[in-house]
Design an enzyme around this catalytic site. Structure first.
Site, PDB file in Angstrom:
ATOM      1  N   GLY A 153       9.537  -1.208 -14.906  1.00  0.00           N
ATOM      2  CA  GLY A 153       8.308  -1.574 -15.619  1.00  0.00           C
ATOM      3  C   GLY A 153       8.606  -1.966 -17.061  1.00  0.00           C
ATOM      4  N   LYS A 201      -2.002   9.533  -7.473  1.00  0.00           N
ATOM      5  CA  LYS A 201      -0.877  10.266  -6.875  1.00  0.00           C
ATOM      6  C   LYS A 201       0.357  10.305  -7.778  1.00  0.00           C
ATOM      7  CE  LYS A 201       0.012   9.812  -2.417  1.00  0.00           C
ATOM      8  NZ  LYS A 201       0.239   9.081  -1.141  1.00  0.00           N
ATOM      9  N   TYR A 256      -6.999   6.818 -13.636  1.00  0.00           N
ATOM     10  CA  TYR A 256      -5.843   6.852 -14.546  1.00  0.00           C
ATOM     11  C   TYR A 256      -6.011   7.981 -15.550  1.00  0.00           C
ATOM     12  CZ  TYR A 256      -2.349   4.952 -17.843  1.00  0.00           C
ATOM     13  OH  TYR A 256      -1.267   4.747 -18.662  1.00  0.00           O
TER      14      TYR A 256
END
Ligand code: UDP
Length: 328
Positions: free
Chosen positions: A11, A92, A146
């Site tokens: 990322g 998760k 989130y």
């Protein structure tokens, strides 16, 4: 040679962290399930002897052989568009993923740094936000997946610290930008820059009076590195206090990119925070850190990066197609 595990390695922030730890002489294990990450961000590391990549989803049991000095948990979707597309995975990775990595840290007696976020403050009623502010989060809004995952993440991290004596760090990361941001992740900087490059009008959501404070990635990585090396266990805000409204920011981007597009207005997404600026007194005091890169300099570097993208990458305007397999 000391080993570090970095999750979310493919990322934006994860890949810059891999670079930093390689430069610091570590053996780096990068882990990613590649749902929102992109191998292009770490391609240059594969030829190095001291870089390994594990294609793994941290929401299932994480195994790493041998000793580990540090774990940095940076795996998570991190843009509103991603939360809408993969809400359950977002929950998760923040909850189950963090639990697995805390367990791994305990097993390895490793120090673990958790990437938290300014989203734990929600749509803040206190301005600027200091670490003592408890936040104003709507648990059931689209962003809630989130925000609440990250709040749980902080909570379980402190529980491991207090109950198991685990050596933990919590970075509350505010809006950060720079090269390797995903072009189509819906975040404002890649959105505006992609639009400028394609000759489209810049889409400001709402009336653009909402504010954000943007931190250049090099400053962010330095702050995280210092926090890891500190002995401070409570959350620390890492961000740039230079605040700007989104409308002014769009105007700045138009000037920077020299494009003659207009600004157009679109509806404000649900629960889009109206203002956000970090109080970084704690980071200044404990880490001797503050951002150094001016917005103009950082934005120029970022613009130069986006200009290197191929026409094909630019035109791929649809958001990444998350396969059914990835939706669980
Ligand atoms: N935004 C915008 N136009 C866009 C994308 C985003 O005006 O094309 C706004 C968005 O509504 C928010 C701000 O820019 O108020 C920052 O959005 P981003 O998704 O980058 O970060 P976050 O809201 O998570 O801080």
């Amino acid at each position: 040679m000391k080993k570090v595990l970095i999750t979310g390695a493919a990322g934006f922030l994860g890949s810059h962290l891999c670079d930093r730890f390689i430069a610091e002489g570590f053996h780096v294990i990068g882990m990613d399930n590649l749902i929102t990450g992109d191998l292009k961000n770490i391609e240059h590391l594969f030829k190095l002897e001291h870089f390994e990549f594990y294609h793994h989803d941290v929401t299932t049991f994480v195994h790493v052989p041998g000793e580990l000095e540090y774990i940095l948990h940076f795996a998570s979707p991190a843009s509103p568009i991603d939360y809408l597309k993969i809400p359950i995975q977002t929950l998760k990775v923040g909850a189950l993923g963090t639990h697995n990595l805390l367990g791994l840290a305990k097993e390895k007696k490793a120090r673990i740094l958790i990437a938290s976020t300014s989203e734990v403050y929600g749509d803040p009623l206190v301005h600027p936000q200091s670490e003592d502010y408890y936040g104003n989060v709507n648990t059931i809004s689209p962003r809630g997946v989130y925000d609440e995952a990250k709040r749980f993440q902080e909570s379980i991290t402190m529980a491991y610290h207090r109950f198991h004596g685990l050596d933990t760090r919590i970075a509350r990361i505010f809006n950060t930008y720079g090269p390797r941001m995903r072009l189509n992740d819906g975040r404002v900087i890649p959105a505006f820059m992609g639009q400028a490059l394609r000759g489209e009008d810049l889409t400001v959501f709402g009336d653009g009076s909402q504010t954000r404070s943007f931190c250049y990635v090099d400053d962010q990585i330095e702050g995280i590195y210092r926090l890891l090396n500190s002995d401070y266990n409570l959350p620390v805000n890492i961000g740039n206090p230079g605040e700007i409204s989104i409308k002014e920011f769009a105007e700045e981007i138009l000037r920077l990119t020299g494009t003659d597009q207009k600004i157009i207005y679109k509806p404000l997404p649900e629960d889009d925070p109206m203002q956000r600026r970090p109080d970084i007194s704690r980071a200044r005091e404990i880490l001797g850190w503050e951002p150094k890169v001016k917005r103009n300099e950082g934005m120029t570097k970022t613009w130069n990066y986006f200009k290197t993208l191929t026409k094909e990458e630019l035109e791929k305007n649809e958001h990444r197609d998350f396969t059914k397999r990835n939706r669980k």
